[in-house]
Design a protein around this motif. Structure first.
Motif: not given
Length: 306
Positions: A35, A12, A70, A66, A92, A94, A37
């Motif tokens: 924000g 993410w 994604a 997130h 996830t 980031v 993917g």
């Protein structure tokens, strides 16, 4: 079955556009925060689908907001996400992507689960049925196992190992790879050309250079275009002049274009033209993923010969 399987990072991305990078103890203005993917494997899979090439994704995300976002974004674009591993205990990954006014990119990464997946998470049948396997940054053992499995069933392999090619131990994977994508910095590290003052880096570079001897190198020169080195042969394309807005994901878009063109039977020259066009379109727009299509590429390449 998908024609291409992309294996590697699913992230993410939080993109911060700033007016300028601050000096130490300085301050910059954040002009926007978005924000979305990201991750190299996810970006390539998305680009391939835009070019009409069915693609599956092998990677891992956390069982969190997130990760769900994604995967949902990729699935909505048509990427087959059935082989994306959902990790219950872990976040996830980031990435905080800082983009300055000139379009240059700086990345801050937080730990996450984007390398938890293993080669065994991809069943044998889809790998054998695929035309191509594209590897990106991932655990070296996973990359090596996937490359060897693909080679054993006659599926061609490309690899974009990223900025840490000189020190991650990818030498076991490289002998089973058909194409390796490198930018100028990565090529310097891989071929040992920028390590004169660092004996450990020079040793690693030499080992990688030896492993690369039997592969075809696809070298990305940014605004100066790209080239293919296939043994003693050289194939060059000058690229396309654009005003860079955000170079995030441009290398991934380049890989999407090159793979799609080669699967369509294109020469190296045509594949480089398509790849450079994909990279240029992505660099000219904000974000890691631009909507790629053959119509948009034809407008830029202006019917260059196949």
């Amino acid at each position: 079955m998908s024609r291409v399987i992309c294996a590697g990072h699913v992230n993410w991305d939080v993109t911060l556009r700033v007016d300028a990078l601050p000096d130490p103890d300085g301050e910059a203005t954040v002009e926007s925060r978005v924000g979305a993917g990201g991750g190299s494997a996810a970006n390539v899979a998305s680009g391939l689908v835009g070019l009409g090439v069915s693609s599956s994704l092998l990677g891992s995300v956390g069982d969190d907001e997130h990760g769900h976002a994604a995967v949902a974004e990729l699935a909505s674009k048509g990427v087959d996400c059935r082989y994306v591993v959902n990790v219950e205990h872990g976040p996830t990954t980031v990435k905080y992507v800082v983009v300055d006014a000139a379009g240059e990119v700086f990345v801050l990464g937080s730990p996450g689960v984007n390398e938890v997946f293993e080669a065994a998470d991809l069943p044998e049948e889809p790998l054998a049925a695929a035309d191509h396997l594209h590897l990106t940054s991932q655990a070296p053992a996973t990359a090596a196992a996937l490359a060897r499995r693909a080679d054993a069933v006659g599926t061609t392999v490309s690899f974009d190992p990223g900025r840490r090619i000189g020190d991650r131990g990818y030498t076991d994977a490289l002998p089973a790879v058909d194409y390796v994508f490198l930018n100028d910095r990565e090529a310097a590290a891989a071929l040992g050309e920028a390590s004169a003052n660092d004996s450990d880096a020079a040793t690693n570079g030499s080992a990688v250079a030896t492993a690369l001897e039997r592969t075809t190198l696809v070298l990305k020169h940014g605004p100066k275009g790209a080239e293919v080195r296939d043994g003693d042969e050289r194939h060059v394309h000058p690229g396309y002049p654009i005003d860079a807005v955000d170079t995030t994901g441009a290398g991934d878009a380049f890989a999407s274009g090159f793979i799609a063109a080669r699967l369509d039977g294109a020469s190296y020259e045509r594949a480089l033209a398509v790849a450079n066009a994909c990279g240029a379109l992505t660099a000219a727009e904000p974000g890691a993923r631009t909507q790629l299509s053959w119509d948009r590429l034809d407008d830029l390449t202006d019917g260059e010969n196949t």
